[in-house]
Design a protein around this motif. Structure first.
Motif, PDB file in Angstrom:
ATOM      1  N   UNK A   1      40.078  35.494  40.410  1.00 26.15           N
ATOM      2  CA  UNK A   1      39.870  35.049  39.223  1.00 26.15           C
ATOM      3  C   UNK A   1      40.032  35.698  38.065  1.00 26.15           C
ATOM      4  N   UNK A   2      41.042  35.782  37.071  1.00 26.24           N
ATOM      5  CA  UNK A   2      40.693  36.593  35.767  1.00 26.24           C
ATOM      6  C   UNK A   2      40.872  35.661  34.678  1.00 26.24           C
TER       7      UNK A   2
ATOM      8  N   UNK B   1      42.696  32.089  35.328  1.00 23.71           N
ATOM      9  CA  UNK B   1      41.922  30.846  34.788  1.00 23.71           C
ATOM     10  C   UNK B   1      42.733  29.951  33.676  1.00 23.71           C
TER      11      UNK B   1
ATOM     12  N   UNK C   1      31.472  28.833  41.083  1.00 31.41           N
ATOM     13  CA  UNK C   1      32.073  27.603  42.016  1.00 31.41           C
ATOM     14  C   UNK C   1      30.853  27.353  42.686  1.00 31.41           C
TER      15      UNK C   1
ATOM     16  N   UNK D   1      32.157  35.820  39.653  1.00 33.39           N
ATOM     17  CA  UNK D   1      33.262  34.994  39.993  1.00 33.39           C
ATOM     18  C   UNK D   1      32.901  33.637  40.892  1.00 33.39           C
TER      19      UNK D   1
ATOM     20  N   UNK E   1      39.165  43.737  36.973  1.00 34.56           N
ATOM     21  CA  UNK E   1      38.847  43.043  35.816  1.00 34.56           C
ATOM     22  C   UNK E   1      38.807  43.839  34.656  1.00 34.56           C
TER      23      UNK E   1
ATOM     24  N   UNK F   1      30.676  42.005  39.960  1.00 37.21           N
ATOM     25  CA  UNK F   1      31.816  41.282  39.442  1.00 37.21           C
ATOM     26  C   UNK F   1      32.202  40.039  40.216  1.00 37.21           C
TER      27      UNK F   1
END
Lengths: 238, 99
Positions: A109-110, A114, B26, B22, A53, B18
């Motif tokens: 997911x970044x 995204x 969801x 993420x 990230x 982190x």
């Protein structure tokens, strides 16, 4: 509209090219800064592959000392990355068909993966081939470039003179326009989000401005939505 | 090629936190309604997040503001990579001239 996996891989590679151009210099700078803080190339690789990230890694390197302030670093990562909750909530329904790959999709997911996926979802469903092509390409370049940055750091002292730091905002501005649905619907969202983000950024330390701006934007969207129109009629409008 | 145990612990702590951010989206999204105000809010999230990330960067200085406006106008015409190249080149030129 359905496409073959191979066509989706190709579409993913084309889509991910601009973000890769933006991400590589960012990762090189990250590696250079990490070396200056005494982190080894192996530690850089561990951080880039486990955390993956960008903004939080760059801020972490800025905060790093020996021994590492574990609690402060974890709290910072939480605050900077809280925006992922909003991104995941938005993306979740669009990749419901990923099944068992959803936890892996979440790990990868970044901001860039995204944003490109949301942009694609406007026109067609997000396939596994498209998402993982984009996400894994970014992951690979991120590892290589951040480690390379630890090795060649000394030659990258003034990257801002080349304007490379502007690649990231340029991509996001262009992608944001892809969500334009007319001045009455999207105008208030963008105006509220930008105004609140700028004010909070100037007054509150940390990364709260992303959350505050995004929340202001969605409140504006709800207030600006046509209330009398039934949901079914809205769905029918192209 | 060494990894200090305290550094590794910090990296792992950052990684776990982190990953939670993420996966959390969801998990909560599956319980959200498919229509109504919450749906409207979710649909508005992508542009709202993008603009919230970018606005403070663009308004951080006059050069960034000019380049940001130019990028916005170009984005109606050029493909993404063209927007990035012109935006980055413009910032570099302006910084060379006025920086």
């Amino acid at each position: 509209m359905t496409t073959s996996p191979l066509a989706d891989v190709r579409a993913g590679l084309i889509a991910v090219f601009p973000p890769v151009v933006a991400v590589v210099p960012f990762a090189l700078i990250l590696g250079q800064q990490a070396t200056a803080k005494g982190l080894s190339p192996a530690e850089m690789l561990a951080m880039s592959s486990i955390v993956f990230a960008g903004s939080s890694q760059l801020i972490a390197v800025g905060l790093w000392s020996q021994p590492a302030p574990i609690a402060a670093l974890a709290l910072m990562a939480l605050l900077v990355n809280l925006r992922h909750v909003l991104m995941g909530a938005s993306l979740s329904g669009k990749i419901a068909h990923f099944g068992r790959l959803r936890p892996l999709a979440a790990f990868l997911l970044t901001d860039e993966a995204w944003a490109l996926s949301e942009r694609r979802a406007i026109d067609q469903p997000i396939s596994r081939a498209f998402y993982f092509t984009v996400a894994l390409t970014l992951f690979g370049f991120w590892q290589v470039a951040s480690v390379l940055g630890t090795l060649l750091g000394a030659h990258l002292e003034h990257p801002e003179a080349l304007g490379l730091d502007f690649a990231f905002p340029a991509i996001f501005i262009a992608l944001a326009l892809g969500f334009w649905k007319g001045a009455r619907r999207t105008g208030p969202v963008l105006a509220a989000s930008a105004t609140v983000a700028v004010i909070v950024h100037a007054t509150v330390p940390g990364a709260w401005y992303v959350i505050a701006g995004a929340l202001a934007g969605i409140v504006a969207a709800v207030l600006a939505a046509p209330r009398a129109t039934p949901a079914a009629a809205e769905e029918a409008t192209p | 090629m060494t990894i200090d145990p305290v550094n590794l612990a910090a990296i792992l702590a950052m990684g776990i936190v982190t990953y939670l951010t993420r996966i959390a989206g969801f998990l909560i999204a599956d319980r959200l309604p498919k229509s109504g105000p919450v749906r409207v809010a979710l649909d508005a999230l992508p542009p709202a997040v993008l603009v919230a990330v970018v606005a403070p960067i663009v308004l951080s200085g006059p050069i960034e503001a000019v380049a940001g406006l130019a990028t916005l106008l170009l984005a109606f015409r050029l493909p993404l990579i063209g927007v990035v190249v012109v935006g980055v080149g413009l910032v570099a030129l302006l910084r060379l001239a006025f920086g």
